[in-house]
Structure formats: C-alpha cells, structure tokens
Design a protein around this motif. Sequence first.
Motif, PDB file in Angstrom:
ATOM      1  N   LEU A 195     -18.701-116.645 -54.574  1.00  0.00           N
ATOM      2  CA  LEU A 195     -19.302-116.518 -56.698  1.00  0.00           C
ATOM      3  C   LEU A 195     -20.768-116.080 -56.596  1.00  0.00           C
ATOM      4  CD1 LEU A 195     -16.451-119.012 -58.120  1.00  0.00           C
ATOM      5  CD2 LEU A 195     -16.178-116.779 -57.645  1.00  0.00           C
ATOM      6  N   ILE A 196     -21.530-117.350 -56.276  1.00  0.00           N
ATOM      7  CA  ILE A 196     -22.899-117.851 -56.360  1.00  0.00           C
ATOM      8  C   ILE A 196     -23.393-116.254 -55.666  1.00  0.00           C
ATOM      9  CG2 ILE A 196     -25.129-118.864 -55.572  1.00  0.00           C
ATOM     10  CD1 ILE A 196     -23.096-121.410 -55.766  1.00  0.00           C
ATOM     11  N   SER A 197     -23.067-115.689 -54.080  1.00  0.00           N
ATOM     12  CA  SER A 197     -23.496-114.502 -54.112  1.00  0.00           C
ATOM     13  C   SER A 197     -23.441-113.275 -54.269  1.00  0.00           C
ATOM     14  CB  SER A 197     -22.621-114.559 -52.497  1.00  0.00           C
ATOM     15  OG  SER A 197     -23.283-115.904 -51.375  1.00  0.00           O
ATOM     16  N   GLU A 198     -22.452-113.315 -54.291  1.00  0.00           N
ATOM     17  CA  GLU A 198     -22.078-111.796 -55.609  1.00  0.00           C
ATOM     18  C   GLU A 198     -22.209-111.421 -57.172  1.00  0.00           C
ATOM     19  OE1 GLU A 198     -19.825-108.186 -56.958  1.00  0.00           O
ATOM     20  OE2 GLU A 198     -19.432-109.294 -54.885  1.00  0.00           O
ATOM     21  N   ALA A 199     -22.738-113.450 -57.657  1.00  0.00           N
ATOM     22  CA  ALA A 199     -23.552-113.088 -58.732  1.00  0.00           C
ATOM     23  C   ALA A 199     -24.979-112.513 -58.631  1.00  0.00           C
ATOM     24  CB  ALA A 199     -23.441-114.483 -59.666  1.00  0.00           C
ATOM     25  N   LYS A 200     -26.160-112.803 -57.785  1.00  0.00           N
ATOM     26  CA  LYS A 200     -26.909-112.903 -56.931  1.00  0.00           C
ATOM     27  C   LYS A 200     -27.359-111.574 -56.760  1.00  0.00           C
ATOM     28  CE  LYS A 200     -31.381-114.176 -56.472  1.00  0.00           C
ATOM     29  NZ  LYS A 200     -32.126-114.421 -57.768  1.00  0.00           N
ATOM     30  N   VAL A 201     -26.623-111.275 -55.805  1.00  0.00           N
ATOM     31  CA  VAL A 201     -26.007-109.715 -55.543  1.00  0.00           C
ATOM     32  C   VAL A 201     -24.929-109.098 -55.494  1.00  0.00           C
ATOM     33  CG1 VAL A 201     -27.163-108.800 -53.007  1.00  0.00           C
ATOM     34  CG2 VAL A 201     -28.323-110.358 -52.988  1.00  0.00           C
ATOM     35  N   PRO A 202     -25.011-108.361 -56.330  1.00  0.00           N
ATOM     36  CA  PRO A 202     -23.981-107.863 -57.017  1.00  0.00           C
ATOM     37  C   PRO A 202     -23.646-106.557 -55.497  1.00  0.00           C
ATOM     38  CG  PRO A 202     -25.256-107.214 -58.227  1.00  0.00           C
ATOM     39  CD  PRO A 202     -25.572-107.754 -57.435  1.00  0.00           C
ATOM     40  N   PRO A 206     -17.415-108.098 -50.990  1.00  0.00           N
ATOM     41  CA  PRO A 206     -16.339-106.767 -51.529  1.00  0.00           C
ATOM     42  C   PRO A 206     -15.468-106.745 -52.524  1.00  0.00           C
ATOM     43  CG  PRO A 206     -17.307-106.421 -49.515  1.00  0.00           C
ATOM     44  CD  PRO A 206     -17.473-107.824 -49.876  1.00  0.00           C
ATOM     45  N   ALA A 207     -14.659-107.959 -52.111  1.00  0.00           N
ATOM     46  CA  ALA A 207     -12.950-108.528 -52.753  1.00  0.00           C
ATOM     47  C   ALA A 207     -14.005-108.858 -53.776  1.00  0.00           C
ATOM     48  CB  ALA A 207     -13.019-109.917 -52.142  1.00  0.00           C
ATOM     49  N   LEU A 208     -14.977-109.111 -54.592  1.00  0.00           N
ATOM     50  CA  LEU A 208     -15.586-110.067 -56.110  1.00  0.00           C
ATOM     51  C   LEU A 208     -16.215-108.803 -56.524  1.00  0.00           C
ATOM     52  CD1 LEU A 208     -16.227-113.150 -55.104  1.00  0.00           C
ATOM     53  CD2 LEU A 208     -13.739-112.807 -56.129  1.00  0.00           C
ATOM     54  N   ALA A 209     -16.627-107.465 -55.764  1.00  0.00           N
ATOM     55  CA  ALA A 209     -17.550-106.853 -56.531  1.00  0.00           C
ATOM     56  C   ALA A 209     -16.620-106.656 -57.858  1.00  0.00           C
ATOM     57  CB  ALA A 209     -17.324-105.412 -55.604  1.00  0.00           C
TER      58      ALA A 209
END
Length: 249
Positions: A195-202, A206-209
């Motif tokens: 979750l944090i990785s997707e928030a920091k680096v959109p 991929p599953a959370l993009a």
Amino acid sequence: MAEDLRGLAKTQNPVLGYFDPLKLGDQDFWDQGNDATVGFLRHAEMKHGRVAMAGFVGYCIHENGIRWPWALSTSLPDYSSFDGLSAPAVWDATPQAHPLPPSAQGARLQILLIIGFFEFWSESAYVLEQDGTKHYMRGGKPGYFPTFKEIPHPVPLNLFDPFGFTKKLSAEQKAKKLNIEVNNGRLAMLGLFSLISEAKVPGAVPALAGKIKPYDGEVMAPFSAADANLPYVGDMITFGKGLFAATGN
C-alpha cells in the motif's frame, strides 16, 4: 539457537520452510552469542508484524472513508482537514503538539512518547523479572510484553491479552496461535508496504494501480521540514538530504 530456528520455521510454514538468504540466524549480533541473536530476530519480527497488522487495518479503514463518530480533539472537531489525504499524509496533517493536555489528544509528539514508553517498559530487565521472565536476548520469551503491575498508578488492562483469553490455553495451543500470529504478521508487513509503495510510487504495485491515494511525503521519517522547530530535527533532515545526494538518489 539457529537449529531451533530452522525447526520452528517448518512448523510456521511447511511449504516455504526456513528462508534466510542473508544468513542472519547464524550471526552473532553485538558479540552477545547466537542464542541472543535468534531471540532478537524473533522478537523483532513479532513486534514489526503486530505493528504491521494494526497499520494495514488502519490504512484500509482510512482509504475506505471510515471515521470515528466523535471529535478528534478540541482543535480537530471533525475529519474535514483529512479529506482527500492518503493514509500516510494523515500523520503529517496531525498537529505536532499543543501546550495544554486537553487539546493534545492525537498530537504526534504524544503518540511518539507513549511508543517510547512501551519500548522502555518492554525492554526493562527489572519489569520483566517482576513478571517472572527474562529479556528475550537472555533466555526470555520473544514477543512477550510485560504487565503494568509495577506502575504505581493502577492500570485496568494489560497491553497483551487485556481480557485474559489465553490464560486457560495449553502450551501447545499457545505455540500454535503464536505461529498463526507470526504468519499473519509477515503477510501484514508485505501488505502494508504494498500500500505504501503504491502511494509513494503510483504504478509500483500493478494490482493497486489507481486504487490508492498518492503520497509525496517521507514514508520512513516521523518528522519533516515542517517540524524543524524541534531539537535535532533540522540536523537530521540535512544529514538525510546529504546521504541521498551521496548515493545519487
């Protein structure tokens, strides 16, 4: 010992088994002996797993707009100041501190102070001895958090198992539940950092993009430039920037 750690790993996850690519379980941290190292590693994993489980649930709750029905504090009567923010950004938006206790509820310094107290309490050899146990690096049980019976002021509930649900369990049942907790903690650590990785680096996950609010702050730092009024924070920020510049980031 390391061999015990290998055997334990098979009971925790028979499919994966013992996975230690960095050979940490065979090390001797701080010249304390391998037994102390294994105790440290096991305790650290349990502690981080517990924090991650709470963090993962909290992240999901915020991202889905679930809120407490009452005011956060006298200076934060509702959640309007957090609208549109990602979960990590809520920390940055929480007041640093207030001069009066009634308005300090939820302030970041207060949160950090109570965490610091928990760390001190759980590491105290004296407190652990009063509970009839030892430090996890000295033969004690990794993951154990002592009671609050040594605090002069009465504390109604303990942090671990406040309602005594595990008191009547056998040693085998407790060991099984601890293995379940460790596995849940490992999954929570992976989930939270996804979750944090997707928030920091959109797009990093991929599953959370497109499903997680972006965050442009410092996910690994409790303070930012806005907190430079605190002692040593400005120096830490300067050091951090120099470290990143030296590594080419």
